[in-house]
Design a protein around this motif. Structure first.
Motif, PDB file in Angstrom:
ATOM      1  N   UNK A  36       0.673   3.838  -2.227  1.00 15.84           N
ATOM      2  CA  UNK A  36       1.010   6.012  -2.943  1.00 15.84           C
ATOM      3  C   UNK A  36       1.920   7.030  -2.788  1.00 15.84           C
ATOM      4  N   UNK A  37       3.489   6.169  -2.772  1.00 18.71           N
ATOM      5  CA  UNK A  37       4.269   7.102  -3.290  1.00 18.71           C
ATOM      6  C   UNK A  37       4.639   7.642  -4.715  1.00 18.71           C
ATOM      7  N   UNK A  38       4.155   6.501  -5.576  1.00 16.49           N
ATOM      8  CA  UNK A  38       3.864   6.786  -7.306  1.00 16.49           C
ATOM      9  C   UNK A  38       3.423   7.859  -6.951  1.00 16.49           C
ATOM     10  N   UNK A  39       2.151   9.099  -6.997  1.00 10.28           N
ATOM     11  CA  UNK A  39       2.290  10.459  -6.827  1.00 10.28           C
ATOM     12  C   UNK A  39       3.145  11.207  -5.861  1.00 10.28           C
ATOM     13  N   UNK A  40       3.239  12.045  -5.430  1.00 15.39           N
ATOM     14  CA  UNK A  40       4.492  12.877  -4.859  1.00 15.39           C
ATOM     15  C   UNK A  40       4.452  12.429  -3.206  1.00 15.39           C
ATOM     16  N   UNK A  41       3.452  12.168  -2.835  1.00 19.58           N
ATOM     17  CA  UNK A  41       3.286  12.027  -1.709  1.00 19.58           C
ATOM     18  C   UNK A  41       4.702  11.084  -0.604  1.00 19.58           C
ATOM     19  N   UNK A  42       5.144  11.641  -0.107  1.00 18.23           N
ATOM     20  CA  UNK A  42       6.514  11.307   0.506  1.00 18.23           C
ATOM     21  C   UNK A  42       5.655   9.616   1.512  1.00 18.23           C
ATOM     22  N   UNK A  43       7.146   9.662   2.306  1.00 18.43           N
ATOM     23  CA  UNK A  43       6.993   7.776   2.172  1.00 18.43           C
ATOM     24  C   UNK A  43       6.464   8.054   3.823  1.00 18.43           C
ATOM     25  N   UNK A  44       7.074   8.869   4.551  1.00 24.33           N
ATOM     26  CA  UNK A  44       6.171   8.824   5.653  1.00 24.33           C
ATOM     27  C   UNK A  44       4.895   8.684   5.602  1.00 24.33           C
ATOM     28  N   UNK A  45       4.510  10.342   4.796  1.00 21.66           N
ATOM     29  CA  UNK A  45       2.772  10.081   4.254  1.00 21.66           C
ATOM     30  C   UNK A  45       1.844   9.153   3.737  1.00 21.66           C
ATOM     31  N   UNK A  46       3.088   7.950   2.776  1.00 20.46           N
ATOM     32  CA  UNK A  46       2.709   6.938   2.010  1.00 20.46           C
ATOM     33  C   UNK A  46       2.585   5.913   3.469  1.00 20.46           C
ATOM     34  N   UNK A  47       3.320   6.116   4.402  1.00 21.85           N
ATOM     35  CA  UNK A  47       3.285   5.224   5.100  1.00 21.85           C
ATOM     36  C   UNK A  47       1.386   5.267   6.126  1.00 21.85           C
ATOM     37  N   UNK A  48       1.823   6.470   6.581  1.00 28.82           N
ATOM     38  CA  UNK A  48       0.427   6.368   7.545  1.00 28.82           C
ATOM     39  C   UNK A  48      -0.537   6.641   6.256  1.00 28.82           C
ATOM     40  N   UNK A  49      -1.061   6.634   5.646  1.00 23.38           N
ATOM     41  CA  UNK A  49      -1.574   6.606   4.349  1.00 23.38           C
ATOM     42  C   UNK A  49      -2.758   5.251   4.297  1.00 23.38           C
ATOM     43  N   UNK A  50      -1.011   4.104   4.509  1.00 27.59           N
ATOM     44  CA  UNK A  50      -1.114   2.715   4.475  1.00 27.59           C
ATOM     45  C   UNK A  50      -1.726   2.198   5.409  1.00 27.59           C
ATOM     46  N   UNK A  51      -1.170   2.727   6.458  1.00 28.92           N
ATOM     47  CA  UNK A  51      -2.355   2.646   7.872  1.00 28.92           C
ATOM     48  C   UNK A  51      -3.572   2.899   8.297  1.00 28.92           C
ATOM     49  N   UNK A  52      -3.704   3.734   7.555  1.00 25.15           N
ATOM     50  CA  UNK A  52      -5.347   4.125   7.970  1.00 25.15           C
ATOM     51  C   UNK A  52      -5.824   3.316   6.629  1.00 25.15           C
ATOM     52  N   UNK A  53      -5.801   3.127   5.603  1.00 24.82           N
ATOM     53  CA  UNK A  53      -6.204   1.770   5.068  1.00 24.82           C
ATOM     54  C   UNK A  53      -6.382   0.766   5.188  1.00 24.82           C
ATOM     55  N   UNK A  54      -5.408   0.261   6.496  1.00 29.02           N
ATOM     56  CA  UNK A  54      -5.261  -0.990   6.723  1.00 29.02           C
ATOM     57  C   UNK A  54      -7.132  -0.695   7.563  1.00 29.02           C
ATOM     58  N   UNK A  55      -7.175  -0.121   8.734  1.00 25.63           N
ATOM     59  CA  UNK A  55      -8.502   0.011   9.978  1.00 25.63           C
ATOM     60  C   UNK A  55      -8.151  -0.257  10.888  1.00 25.63           C
ATOM     61  N   UNK A  56      -9.092  -0.308  11.605  1.00 29.46           N
ATOM     62  CA  UNK A  56      -8.319  -0.271  13.242  1.00 29.46           C
ATOM     63  C   UNK A  56      -7.652  -1.328  13.564  1.00 29.46           C
ATOM     64  N   UNK A  57      -6.618  -1.212  14.701  1.00 34.38           N
ATOM     65  CA  UNK A  57      -5.620  -2.412  14.567  1.00 34.38           C
ATOM     66  C   UNK A  57      -6.121  -3.135  15.664  1.00 34.38           C
ATOM     67  N   UNK A  58      -6.847  -2.053  16.390  1.00 34.53           N
ATOM     68  CA  UNK A  58      -7.667  -3.362  17.423  1.00 34.53           C
ATOM     69  C   UNK A  58      -8.324  -4.050  16.777  1.00 34.53           C
ATOM     70  N   UNK A 103       1.083  -1.162   0.055  1.00 33.34           N
ATOM     71  CA  UNK A 103       0.173  -0.098   0.423  1.00 33.34           C
ATOM     72  C   UNK A 103       0.711   1.532  -0.272  1.00 33.34           C
ATOM     73  N   UNK A 104       2.056   1.700   0.840  1.00 31.69           N
ATOM     74  CA  UNK A 104       3.260   2.565   0.919  1.00 31.69           C
ATOM     75  C   UNK A 104       3.526   2.582  -0.498  1.00 31.69           C
ATOM     76  N   UNK A 105       4.219   1.538  -1.386  1.00 30.28           N
ATOM     77  CA  UNK A 105       4.597   1.436  -2.493  1.00 30.28           C
ATOM     78  C   UNK A 105       3.294   2.349  -3.820  1.00 30.28           C
TER      79      UNK A 105
END
Length: 437
Positions: free
Chosen positions: A40-62, A36-38
């Protein structure tokens, strides 16, 4: 791996009780997060932002962790345990009237049986709460130790009833049946790689490994262990996932070599007067009424006197070893054919339950352990009952979990513990995670 990913995975696994599953869950989720992070990184998103979006895409960890905890929840086969407890209760019945030929009262043996069952339960628990898959890497060690102990028993073992049965090494004393348990685990591991034995040299090695224990068991002599070993290994081979062509090659090689080499050797090893007398007494007990045929005739008379509802447990035990090898005909004599039929159905249900469990796990090693375990119960149960009905020659074989005797009880408890272990972990599978939309 980024710190955000690590925190997310820690929250997920905090909800998963199965520690064994943590590694595979983290691996699966990490791969999914990176994908997911990769993306999101294909656009202009930084790696840290892409990682955060990937986590949000996954949903609630609990929430994910709770769902995975249900998927990887360790389960207990309560039906099989209920059958075991019922059979265990029946095992005390042959001891109620005591053992007349030993001049021992019932409470003495009942107390000893209770002690053995306490140890058996501890053995079951010991084999239940560990990762059985770790045994797979030790399979060559198990085979080597079993073969060494078997050879040691043949040359230096303690003799009992005309056979080398006890392994005595210093203060260590054990029944030779322990080797059967070690071989059973070893062959389960060997058969997980059965399709690698495609060359004739490897097939020759397989042939050697299979037949050598049989010959040594026969040389002890312990014919029953050789039968149990043979059918257990064959049962595991049939369900090992071996390729059809290779299965035919191995089977034909075993048959040819068996007829040319091993059957003649087996004939020489087993050609003893004692063995001949038993076989002749089985087919014509009246001619050997004063020797080997006596017990055959006694069993026949006992069964004829049984009736539908028996003579009662306190009328005396007319059979020698009625609490061990001949527990089945004694129970029929005491409680009748109705109880005998019930006991047969109960043991059949026990075997069927184990057999069905073999196909509830995706792990081949675990499946072979359960199939082998089912065979380890099936052969002695069938032989003991048919022997007790006078339909098979008399051999030294106990009725699992019913015949009195601590060594065999602990052996079968260890097998049952492994079977329950496999069932308990049958749902620990590679997780498939769906992201929130």
């Amino acid at each position: 791996m980024s710190r955000n990913f690590d925190e997310f995975l820690t929250k997920v696994t905090s909800k998963v009780k199965s520690k064994v599953a943590h590694g595979m869950i983290k691996k699966e989720l990490t791969n999914h997060l990176k994908e997911l992070s990769h993306a999101y990184q294909k656009g202009e998103t930084t790696k840290e932002e892409a990682d955060q979006k990937a986590i949000q895409e996954m949903g609630n960890p609990y929430t994910i962790g709770e769902n995975l905890n249900h998927l990887h929840k360790a389960r207990m086969d309560w039906s099989l345990l209920a059958l075991f407890i019922t059979i265990a209760g029946i095992s005390f019945l042959p001891l109620v009237g005591g053992i007349p030929h030993l001049s021992m009262p019932g409470p003495y043996f009942i107390g000893r049986q209770a002690t053995w069952y306490t140890l058996a339960i501890l053995v079951i628990l010991g084999f239940l709460f560990f990762d059985y898959r770790k045994l797979k890497k030790l399979c060559p060690v198990f085979y080597g130790v079993a073969l060494t102990l078997l050879l040691y028993t043949h040359f230096f073992g303690l003799e009992f009833n005309g056979a080398q049965r006890w392994i005595v090494i210093g203060e260590f004393i054990a029944d030779v049946t322990i080797t059967l348990f070690l071989f059973f685990i070893a062959w389960a591991g060997i058969f997980t790689k059965i399709n690698y034995y495609g060359t004739w040299k490897k097939q020759g090695l397989l042939l050697f490994l299979f037949w050598i224990p049989i010959l040594i068991y026969l040389a002890l002599p312990n014919y029953m262990l050789s039968f149990i070993y043979f059918f257990t290994v064959v049962a595991m081979f049939v369900f090992s996932g071996v390729k059809k062509k290779l299965a035919i090659q191995i089977s034909l090689t075993n048959c040819v070599v068996g007829f040319i080499v091993f059957i003649p050797i087996t004939y020489v090893v087993t050609s003893t007067p004692h063995m001949y007398n038993r076989l002749l007494a089985f087919f014509n007990p009246e001619a050997y009424a004063q020797t080997a045929g006596y017990i055959n005739m006694l069993i026949r008379d006992v069964l004829l006197q049984a009736g539908w509802f028996g003579n009662g447990l306190l009328t005396g035990n007319p059979l020698p070893e009625g609490h061990t090898d001949f527990a089945f005909p004694y129970l029929v004599y005491s409680l009748g054919w109705v109880f005998g039929i019930f006991l047969c159905l109960l043991l059949l249900l026990f075997i069927l339950r184990i057999s069905l469990n073999a196909f509830k796990t995706k792990d081949l090693f675990g499946r072979l352990l359960v199939i082998g375990g089912a065979a380890l119960f099936t052969v002695p149960i069938c032989w003991n009952i048919l022997m007790g009905l006078g339909l098979l020659p008399i051999m030294g074989v106990s009725l699992p979990f019913i015949s009195y005797g601590g060594t065999m009880l602990l052996f079968y408890a260890a097998v049952l513990g492994l079977i329950l272990n496999v069932y308990r972990r049958k749902d620990i599978v590679e997780p498939t995670i769906e992201t929130s939309s």
